[in-house]
Scaffold this motif. Structure first.
Motif, PDB file in Angstrom:
ATOM      1  N   LYS A 218       0.900  -1.270   0.311  1.00 33.70           N
ATOM      2  CA  LYS A 218       0.195  -0.299  -0.420  1.00 33.70           C
ATOM      3  C   LYS A 218       0.724   1.084   0.365  1.00 33.70           C
ATOM      4  O   LYS A 218       2.015   1.499   0.500  1.00 33.70           O
ATOM      5  N   ALA A 246      -2.151  -1.166  -3.483  1.00 37.79           N
ATOM      6  CA  ALA A 246      -3.597  -0.564  -2.696  1.00 37.79           C
ATOM      7  C   ALA A 246      -2.999   1.015  -2.381  1.00 37.79           C
ATOM      8  O   ALA A 246      -1.835   1.575  -2.360  1.00 37.79           O
ATOM      9  N   ASP A 248      -4.001   4.851  -0.857  1.00 38.09           N
ATOM     10  CA  ASP A 248      -4.274   5.530   0.788  1.00 38.09           C
ATOM     11  C   ASP A 248      -4.273   7.106   0.551  1.00 38.09           C
ATOM     12  O   ASP A 248      -3.342   7.732   1.005  1.00 38.09           O
ATOM     13  N   TRP A 272      -6.984  -0.977  -4.386  1.00 37.82           N
ATOM     14  CA  TRP A 272      -8.393   0.103  -3.335  1.00 37.82           C
ATOM     15  C   TRP A 272      -8.059   1.364  -2.606  1.00 37.82           C
ATOM     16  O   TRP A 272      -6.662   1.849  -3.481  1.00 37.82           O
ATOM     17  N   GLU A 274      -7.868   3.785  -0.508  1.00 38.11           N
ATOM     18  CA  GLU A 274      -8.463   4.469   1.095  1.00 38.11           C
ATOM     19  C   GLU A 274      -8.929   5.868   1.985  1.00 38.11           C
ATOM     20  O   GLU A 274      -7.727   6.193   0.968  1.00 38.11           O
ATOM     21  N   GLU A 275      -9.476   6.228   2.184  1.00 37.40           N
ATOM     22  CA  GLU A 275     -10.507   7.513   3.021  1.00 37.40           C
ATOM     23  C   GLU A 275      -9.765   8.082   1.615  1.00 37.40           C
ATOM     24  O   GLU A 275      -8.603   9.027   1.936  1.00 37.40           O
ATOM     25  N   ALA A 298     -12.215   1.909   0.639  1.00 33.69           N
ATOM     26  CA  ALA A 298     -11.600   1.379   1.298  1.00 33.69           C
ATOM     27  C   ALA A 298     -11.935   2.200   2.734  1.00 33.69           C
ATOM     28  O   ALA A 298     -11.150   3.701   2.023  1.00 33.69           O
ATOM     29  N   THR A 299     -12.535   2.102   3.509  1.00 33.79           N
ATOM     30  CA  THR A 299     -12.607   2.897   4.726  1.00 33.79           C
ATOM     31  C   THR A 299     -12.682   2.420   5.927  1.00 33.79           C
ATOM     32  O   THR A 299     -12.940   1.139   6.120  1.00 33.79           O
ATOM     33  N   GLN A 322     -12.417  -1.694   6.973  1.00 37.54           N
ATOM     34  CA  GLN A 322     -11.440  -1.568   7.511  1.00 37.54           C
ATOM     35  C   GLN A 322     -11.268  -1.006   9.035  1.00 37.54           C
ATOM     36  O   GLN A 322     -11.652  -0.050   9.686  1.00 37.54           O
ATOM     37  N   HIS A 351      -7.460  -2.455   9.596  1.00 32.06           N
ATOM     38  CA  HIS A 351      -6.857  -1.046   9.776  1.00 32.06           C
ATOM     39  C   HIS A 351      -5.737  -1.606  10.520  1.00 32.06           C
ATOM     40  O   HIS A 351      -5.659  -2.001  11.417  1.00 32.06           O
ATOM     41  N   GLU A 382      -3.467  -5.501   7.578  1.00 38.64           N
ATOM     42  CA  GLU A 382      -2.160  -4.497   6.782  1.00 38.64           C
ATOM     43  C   GLU A 382      -1.120  -5.264   8.534  1.00 38.64           C
ATOM     44  O   GLU A 382      -0.955  -5.344   9.046  1.00 38.64           O
TER      45      GLU A 382
END
Lengths: 431, 431
Positions: A218, A246, A248, A272, A274-275, A298-299, A322, A351, A382
Motif C-alpha cells: 500500500k 492499494a 491511501d 483499492w 483508502e480514505e 476502503a475506509t 477497515q 487497519h 494490514e
C-alpha cells in the motif's frame, strides 16, 4: 470472588516523527503513542487486563484523562460478574448518560471506553487460557449476540439477522480453526509506502515486500499529483504486474477532487483507494464509489462507530471495511461491525500498524474467518513492521501471512520495560 | 502588541439532577456543567475572553483536560495576529494533525477547540466594543468567507456559493439590525416539557408559557408511548390549538420505531420531531423524514461538525437545523453551518438551555438574520429558564422574544462568584 483493585493508566509516546515512519498526507510527523491502561485484581492468578487507545502524540494526556474517568466504573467491581456479561458492561459504559454527552459514541470518550473494554477482554481470554480469537470463536451464536448493542442498527441488522449469520458459520468452525493454525491469515504491507520516504527507500522496500511473500503493498497518496504518479510508477515497476497495489489518501481530498485524482491514478491498477475524503462523509464516499467503480473504496480506521459503518454499507460507499481495534467501543462493537460487513457481503481488511494495532486486530480477523464470514477471500490484515518489539506477544508474520496467535489474551500487553522507558514526561520532552 | 499570558480552565458543575431540570429520555439525571476557560492578556484594557463546553456532569474533567491541551497553542501568542485572522487560528487548531487523530473533528477535542475559539471571539468582540452578533454583522462577505473551512464542503457549498449568499443579504443589513434592536428575535420554550416533571407541573408551566408570550413550546418524548400521548394531550389542552408544540425524543429510537411512534403522535399537530434517532444516522434521518412528511425532522445539538450537517441537508434528513454554540468548532464552523442551511433553504432554530447556551447562541441567530438568511420566518431560538443568573450578561427574553444583546462580547462570561462557588472538587462531591 475476584475484585478489581486498580486501573493504572500510562501516557506512552515513541518519537517516530524523527524517521517519518507513519507519515502521510494528513499526518506529516506522527509520534506514535498510546493511552494505555492495566486492570489489576486481587486474584492470586496475577493476571492483568491490558488495553490502549492508539494516538499520534500531542493530546495523548487527554486520552489518558478519559481512561482515568472510567476508574470509578471498574475498581471495586466483581470481575466475574463483569466478564460473565461483557455486553452488559459495554452498554453500561457506552450509554452512561453523562459520559455519553461527550460524544455521543465518538471521539476521546468512546475510544477510552473501547480500550477499557478491550482490557477486560484481554483479562477474560487470559483467564480462559486462550488467545482472544479462539476464545471468541468458541462462544455460541447466542452468547455472541448478547454482546452486541443493536441500538441504531435494526434498520440494517437485527438480532435475528446476526443469529442467522453466526449459525450459518457454525458447522465449519473446527475445520477453519485448524486451517488458521496451519496456514495463518493473509497480510499486506504498508511498510514501503510512507509519504516521507525517498524514492530509493520506496523501491527497495517494495522489492523486499515481494521477496517477503506479500501479495499486496500500500502506498500513501494525496500529496502533489505528479509525486503520487511517480511513486506509483516506481512501486509498480518494482513489484511487477501480479502484486496488488492499494493507495491511501488519508482523508486528503474533497469529493470532486477525489474523483478526479483517483481516475488519474487508475492506470496503475489500484487494489483499492483508502480514505479518499472525510470519514464522516457517508454520502461523499458513496458518490466517489459510484464514480470510480470498479475500483473499490476502503475506509474505517477513523470511522467512529457501528452507526457510521452501517450507513457506509447502506449507501454503497465502502467496498472494503477497515475496522480498527482501538477506535470504536471495543471488541463487542467490532463484532457488530463484522456482522454488518457479513450482512452486506463486504470483506473486512483491518487497519493496523501504529502501536499494537497489528497485535490486537489479528484476533478479530481470525474470529471473523472462523465464526462470521467463514472466508479469507479478498481479506487481508494490514501489516507494518513498527514497534512490535514492545509487546509481550508480538505478531508473527511470515510468508506474507499472520500466524495464528497461541498465547492467552488479546495481544494488547506491552512489556513492562517499554512502558517504563516510553512513559512521557512533559518536562523531559521540553528539555 | 498584546500577548496572551494565561489560559485558565475550570470544571464547573450545577446539581440540576436534584430537581430533574433537563431530564429527558436519554438523560434522566443531568448535572448541568461546563468545561470553562478564560483567556488573559498583558493588555492594560483588562479584557478577557471567556468560552466553554456545555457538559452534563461526569467526564467534565476530561473536557477540561482537553482545554488544558490547547494552552501551548495560545499562551505567548500575539493576540492581534490571532484576532486579525480568526480563520487561520481555527484551521491551525482544528487541523493540528496530532490532535486531529483524537476526533477527527468530533467529540471532546473538537468541542475544546470550539470553546477556545469562542473565547477568542468573545475577546475580539469586547475589544471592538460590540456584541458578537453586531460585530459579525459588520464584517464584509469576503472577511466572513475567510473564516470558513471549506474542506469537505465543496460538493455542497463552495466559496463562491458562500459569497453569493452573503452578498445577496448585504443591502438589507442596516435595516435588519434596527429591526432586531426594536423587536428582538422569536423564542420558544422547553421549560414546561422535561420528562421528569409531574403532569401538574407540565400543565402549569405550559399555561405560563402562553401567558409569557411564547408561540411554541417543546415536550420531551421517547418514554412509555402512553405517557407521551397523555403528556401531549395535557399540553395541547393547556395551550390551545394556536400554540405550536414540538416534541423531542433525544435520540431514543431506532429508525423503524421512530417512524411508528411519530405517526402515533401526529394527531397532536406537531411543529417538529427533534432527534428521533442517533445524530450520526444521516440515512436514518432521511428515511424518517420521508416517512413522516409533512412533519419536519429537527436535529443538530449533537451533530459533530459541518460535514454531518452538510449530509443531513443533502439527504433531506433535516427540515430544521439546530446549531449548538458549544458542540462544533466554534463561531466559524457555525457560520459554515448557517451558510449550508441558507444554501439548502432550511431554517435554523438553535439548540439552547444547558449552561450559557442561550447566552451564546442568540448571537448566531441574530447574525443569521442580519447577514445570511435575512429572515426570521419559521426561525426561533430555544429558551430554557435555567442558570442565567450565573452570567455577566444574561439573556433578556420578554414577550416570547430574545432582546438583542447590547453588551460587548459573545455572552459567554460567567460571573466570578459563580465560577468560584460551583467549581467542582471531587473530594467535596464525594463527602
Amino acid at each position: 470472588m475476584t475484585i478489581i483493585t486498580a486501573v493504572d493508566t500510562f501516557d506512552i509516546r515513541f518519537p517516530t516523527s524523527i524517521t517519518l515512519d507513519g507519515s502521510d498526507a494528513m499526518n506529516p510527523d506522527p509520534d506514535y503513542s498510546a493511552a494505555y491502561l492495566i486492570v489489576r485484581t486481587d486474584s492470586s492468578d496475577g493476571l492483568e487486563g491490558h488495553g490502549f487507545v492508539f494516538t499520534i502524540g500531542r493530546g495523548t494526556e487527554v486520552q489518558v484523562a478519559a481512561l482515568d474517568a472510567l476508574r470509578d466504573y471498574l475498581v471495586g467491581e466483581d470481575l466475574d460478574d463483569l466478564l460473565r456479561d461483557m455486553g452488559g458492561i459495554s452498554r453500561r459504559l457506552i450509554h452512561d448518560s453523562q459520559l455519553r454527552w461527550l460524544g455521543p459514541e465518538k471521539g476521546i470518550m468512546h475510544m477510552a471506553i473501547g480500550a477499557a473494554l478491550n482490557a477486560l477482554w484481554d483479562l477474560r481470554a487470559k483467564r480462559a487460557g486462550e488467545p482472544l480469537w479462539l476464545h471468541l470463536s468458541r462462544m455460541s451464536p447466542e452468547e455472541l449476540v448478547s454482546l452486541i448493542d443493536f441500538r441504531y442498527l435494526t434498520d440494517a441488522l437485527t438480532e435475528d439477522d446476526a443469529l442467522e449469520i453466526l449459525r450459518r458459520a457454525e458447522p465449519g468452525r473446527a475445520e477453519r480453526i485448524e486451517r488458521l493454525r496451519a496456514e495463518g491469515y493473509p497480510a499486506y504491507t504498508t511498510t514501503p509506502g510512507w509519504l516521507g520516504y525517498s524514492d530509493e527507500k520506496l523501491e527497495r522496500l517494495s522489492r523486499e515486500a515481494v521477496a517477503d511473500g506479500f501479495g499486496q503493498i500500500k502506498l500513501k497518496v494525496g500529496g502533489d499529483p505528479a509525486d503520487d504518479a511517480r511513486r506509483l510508477a516506481i512501486a509498480r515497476a518494482a513489484v511487477g504486474p501480479d502484486i496488488r497495489i492499494a493507495v491511501d489518501a488519508n482523508q486528503r481530498w474533497d469529493v470532486p477532487v477525489a474523483i478526479d485524482r483517483i481516475r488519474e491514478l487508475a492506470a496503475f491498477d489500484l487494489a483499492w483507494i483508502e480514505e479518499p475524503t472525510s470519514p464522516d462523509d457517508i454520502l461523499g464516499h458513496a458518490a466517489i464509489a459510484r464514480a470510480i467503480a470498479p475500483i473499490r473504496v476502503a475506509t474505517g480506521e477513523h470511522v467512529q462507530n457501528r452507526i457510521v459503518f452501517k450507513q457506509l454499507l447502506q449507501a454503497g460507499g465502502m467496498g472494503i471495511m477497515q475496522i480498527d481495534a482501538a477506535r470504536v467501543g471495543g471488541v463487542a462493537e467490532n463484532i457488530a461491525n463484522l456482522l454488518l460487513a457479513a450482512k452486506f457481503g463486504v470483506p473486512v481488511c483491518p487497519h493496523a500498524g501504529g502501536v499494537g494495532l497489528c497485535e490486537a486486530v489479528q484476533h478479530l480477523s481470525m474470529f471473523d474467518f472462523v465464526a462470521v464470514s467463514g472466508s479469507m477471500d479478498e481479506r487481508m490484515i494490514e501489516y507494518v513492521d513498527h514497534l512490535h518489539e514492545h509487546f509481550a506477544t508480538p505478531v508473527h508474520v511470515a510468508g506474507g501471512r499472520y500466524l495464528a496467535p497461541t498465547a492467552p489474551g488479546a495481544g494488547t500487553e506491552m512489556l513492562r520495560a517499554s512502558i517504563a522507558e516510553h512513559t512521557w514526561r512533559r518536562s523531559a520532552a521540553a528539555s
